[in-house]
Enzyme design. Sequence first.
Site, PDB file in Angstrom:
ATOM      1  N   ASP A  90      -1.899  -0.592   5.894  1.00  0.00           N
ATOM      2  CA  ASP A  90      -2.290  -0.019   7.185  1.00  0.00           C
ATOM      3  C   ASP A  90      -3.789   0.183   7.357  1.00  0.00           C
ATOM      4  OD1 ASP A  90      -2.368   2.164   5.265  1.00  0.00           O
ATOM      5  OD2 ASP A  90      -2.587   3.474   6.994  1.00  0.00           O
ATOM      6  N   ASP A 103       0.858  -1.181   0.000  1.00  0.00           N
ATOM      7  CA  ASP A 103       0.000   0.000   0.000  1.00  0.00           C
ATOM      8  C   ASP A 103       0.900   1.240   0.000  1.00  0.00           C
ATOM      9  OD1 ASP A 103      -2.398   1.605   0.447  1.00  0.00           O
ATOM     10  OD2 ASP A 103      -1.736   1.779   2.523  1.00  0.00           O
ATOM     11  N   ASP A 155      -0.324   5.221   0.851  1.00  0.00           N
ATOM     12  CA  ASP A 155      -0.621   6.203   1.897  1.00  0.00           C
ATOM     13  C   ASP A 155      -0.710   5.537   3.267  1.00  0.00           C
ATOM     14  OD1 ASP A 155      -0.757   7.886  -0.209  1.00  0.00           O
ATOM     15  OD2 ASP A 155      -2.885   8.329  -0.071  1.00  0.00           O
TER      16      ASP A 155
END
Length: 271
Positions: free
Chosen positions: A214, A13, A15
């Site tokens: 996250d 991922d 961001d």
Amino acid sequence: MPGLHDSLMIVTDLDGSLLDHHSYSWQPAQPWLDKILQHQIPLVICSSKTASEIIPLQQQLGLSGAPFIAENGALVQLDHVDGDNLRHHAGKDYSEICHCLRRLRQQYQFRFSGFADFTDQEVADITGLTVRNAALARRREASESLVWRDSEQQFAAFSRALEQEGLSLTQGGRFWHVMASGSGKGAALAWLLQAYKQDKRFSQHNFITIGLGDGPNDAPMLDSVDYAVVIKGHSKTPVTLTRQDQQNIYHTSAYGPEGWQEGLQHFIAQD
């Protein structure tokens, strides 16, 4: 524990993971990025960002031409084959999705705003992106990002209405994302790995996959890799995995690129 000389594939991922949630910097992760590039380990970006955002970022990271997964899995691009970019597009395109959302909003009086409703400046204000990068974020091809402004009861009705239209919702770090049902980061990664198996250049590779994310939208991807790194995030919604092999799951103590580095350090043996 796999090592740097094994057939690894890193799926990440952006961001809040490789990129800092606030500054969008990846500098704390640079030492591990250098190792990955040095050992020619495929690094697959798997993000809610658009292809228009990912491609220049790949250039900055030294990953030009590498495969990537965009818009939360609604779009997959393989690497350059004979000068062409092979793209896998899941379900409805952007204009169809926006048309459907406008119709549902009018029909049921749902209160939400999507990227199609915002200006570049408004997206910049919400995200902290520059206006130029906000414009890239609005170049969507297969999903819509939206801010929900209505009740939980209406949200449940909205979710049901989308299902009837062949669409689904997934939660990101800042926005809800609407895309074709059956798509998502996990499904996109499965498609990508299958495409690799059919490519003569990689058919002999049985990749050991390490995923890092996250947010809740990363869960399908983290459930489908061999080793999952759950980076400490800012979302109020926890990352809930369905896999049972706890020894192959690592929760970092650090946020963002520091956590990204921590997770790879945990799972990859050093030379």
